[in-house]
Design a protein around this motif. Structure first.
Motif, PDB file in Angstrom:
ATOM      1  N   ASN A   1       0.800  -1.224   0.000  1.00 27.07           N
ATOM      2  CA  ASN A   1       0.000   0.000   0.000  1.00 27.07           C
ATOM      3  C   ASN A   1       0.830   1.270   0.000  1.00 27.07           C
ATOM      4  N   ASN A   2       2.154   1.108  -0.172  1.00 24.37           N
ATOM      5  CA  ASN A   2       3.022   2.292  -0.241  1.00 24.37           C
ATOM      6  C   ASN A   2       2.973   3.184   0.987  1.00 24.37           C
ATOM      7  N   GLU A   3       2.900   2.577   2.160  1.00 25.77           N
ATOM      8  CA  GLU A   3       2.755   3.370   3.376  1.00 25.77           C
ATOM      9  C   GLU A   3       4.082   3.779   4.025  1.00 25.77           C
ATOM     10  N   PHE A   4       5.184   3.247   3.489  1.00 24.36           N
ATOM     11  CA  PHE A   4       6.479   3.608   4.058  1.00 24.36           C
ATOM     12  C   PHE A   4       7.102   4.767   3.300  1.00 24.36           C
ATOM     13  N   GLN A   5       7.862   5.549   4.027  1.00 26.02           N
ATOM     14  CA  GLN A   5       8.694   6.545   3.353  1.00 26.02           C
ATOM     15  C   GLN A   5       9.995   6.684   4.110  1.00 26.02           C
ATOM     16  N   LEU A   6      10.972   7.291   3.476  1.00 23.47           N
ATOM     17  CA  LEU A   6      12.253   7.488   4.141  1.00 23.47           C
ATOM     18  C   LEU A   6      12.446   8.957   4.465  1.00 23.47           C
ATOM     19  N   HIS A   7      12.987   9.184   5.658  1.00 24.47           N
ATOM     20  CA  HIS A   7      13.478  10.496   6.004  1.00 24.47           C
ATOM     21  C   HIS A   7      14.989  10.375   6.080  1.00 24.47           C
TER      22      HIS A   7
END
Ligand code: C2E
Ligand code: CA
Ligand code: CA
Ligand code: CA
Length: 275
Positions: free
Chosen positions: A36-42
Motif C-alpha cells: 500500500n506504499n505506506e512507508f517513506q524514508l526520512h
C-alpha cells in the motif's frame, strides 16, 4: 444464546491484553504496508564542521488509521515476523535510488547510511541482494554505508565476519551503530571488517554532569583512534556536547543540534546549499 455470547465476551475481553491487541493490529497492517506504499524514508544529515558529509536513511510508516508509527514500535515487530527482510530490501533500494537521483541532478555527492537489522545480517542472500540493488540503481558502492548495531555485529561472528568482509570488499562503508551499549572487547572489534563507530546517543545525555558518560565517550574515542576507525557522534543536541566531542578528535556529528531527520525534498534543498 445471547446471554452466553455476552458472557463469552466479558470473559474474553478483559483478559485480552491491550498491548497484545495493539500488536496484532499493527502486525496485520505491517503485512500490507509495503503493497500500500505506506512507508517513506526520512534522512538525517551528518556534519563535518559546517558541511554535510553523509545522510542516514530512517524509515517512517504512515499508517492509514494510526498516523505516523515510530520505527521503535514496528521494527521489532518486523524483526519478529520476518517482515523486516522485504521491508529492509525496500529501504535499501529506495535509499540507493534517491542517492543516485541526487547525484544525477548534479548535487554534491554524499554517502548514504542504511540500517541493517539482525535478520538481514543473518540472511545468506544479503550480499547478493545488496550487490543487485547497487547494480539496479547504478549507485557506486563508495556512496553506501551499512549500519549494524554493536549487539548484532557481535552475534555469531563466524557468519557475520565473512559477510561484512564481502560487503566491505565491494567498497561499502561498514559502521557499528549504538556503540558502547554492548560489551565488545578491543580484540573482538579488531576482528571485524568495519570502517567506523557511531557512539550511542545515550552517552550524550548530561555529558557535563555525568562523569561516567564523559569517561565512556573518551574511552570510545581512544578505542576508535587506536583501531584507525572513524568516529561518528549521534544525538548531538548542544554546542557543549559538540565542543567536548571535537576535543576528543571526533569529526562527524549527527543530531538535533544540526538537523532532525528531514524529508527527501528538504534534503535536496540542504544538499543544493551544501557548498
Ligand atoms: P538509530 O539507527 O540509532 O537512529 C537514530 C535515531 O535517533 C533516530 O530515531 C533519530 O531520529 C534519533 N535522533 C537523531 N538525532 C537525535 C538527537 O539529537 N536527539 C534525540 N533524542 N534523538 C535523535 P528514529 O528515526 O525514530 O529511529 C529509531 C530507530 O529505529 C533507529 O535508531 C533504528 O534502530 C531503527 N530504524 C529506523 N529506520 C530503520 C530502517 O530502515 N531499518 C532498520 N532495520 N531499523 C531502522
Ligand atoms: Ca542507525
Ligand atoms: Ca544509533
Ligand atoms: Ca538505536
Amino acid at each position: 444464546a445471547k446471554e452466553h455470547g455476552r458472557n463469552n465476551f466479558q470473559f474474553f475481553f478483559p483478559e485480552m491484553n491491550i498491548a497484545l491487541a495493539k500488536k496484532m493490529m499493527l502486525e496485520a497492517g505491517l503485512r500490507t504496508a509495503l503493497d500500500n506504499n505506506e512507508f517513506q524514508l526520512h534522512y538525517q544529515p551528518q556534519y563535518d564542521h559546517e558541511k554535510i558529509v553523509g545522510l542516514e536513511a530512517l524509515i517512517r510508516w504512515q499508517h492509514p488509521v494510526y498516523g505516523i508509527v515510530s520505527p521503535l514500535d514496528f521494527i521489532p515487530l518486523a524483526e519478529e515476523t520476518g517482515l523486516i527482510n522485504p521491508i529492509g530490501q525496500w529501504v535499501l533500494e529506495k535509499a540507493c535510488q534517491q542517492c543516485m537521483e541526487w547525484q544525477q541532478q548534479g548535487l554534491p555527492p554524499v554517502r548514504l547510511a542504511v540500517n541493517l537489522s539482525m535478520r538481514q545480517l543473518q540472511d545468506k542472500h544479503l550480499v547478493t541482494m545488496v550487490q543487485q540493488t547497487l547494480q539496479k540503481t547504478g549507485l557506486s558502492p563508495a556512496y553506501l554505508e551499512l549500519e549494524i548495531t554493536e549487539s548484532i555485529a557481535m552475534h555469531r561472528l563466524d557468519t557475520v565476519i565473512p559477510r561484512l568482509q564481502a560487503l566491505q570488499d565491494m567498497g561499502i562503508h561498514i559502521s557499528i551503530d549504538d556503540f558502547g551499549t554492548g560489551y565488545s572487547s578491543l580484540s573482538c572489534l579488531q576482528s571485524l571488517p568495519i570502517n567506523s563507530l557511531k557512539i550511542d546517543q545515550s552517552f550524550m545525555r548530561n555529558m557535563s554532569t555525568n562523569t561516567s558518560n564523559t569517561s565512556i565517550v573518551s574511552a570510545i574515542a581512544a578505542m576508535a583512534h587506536s583501531l584507525s576507525l572513524s568516529l561518528v557522534a549521534e544525538g548531538v543536541e548542544t554546542e557543549a556536547q559538540l565542543e567536548f566531542l571535537r576535543s576528543l578528535g571526533c569529526s562527524t556529528f549527527q543530531g538535533y543540534y544540526f538537523s532532525k531527520p528531514i524529508s527527501a525534498t528538504e534534503c535536496e534543498w540542504l544538499l543544493a546549499n551544501n557548498a
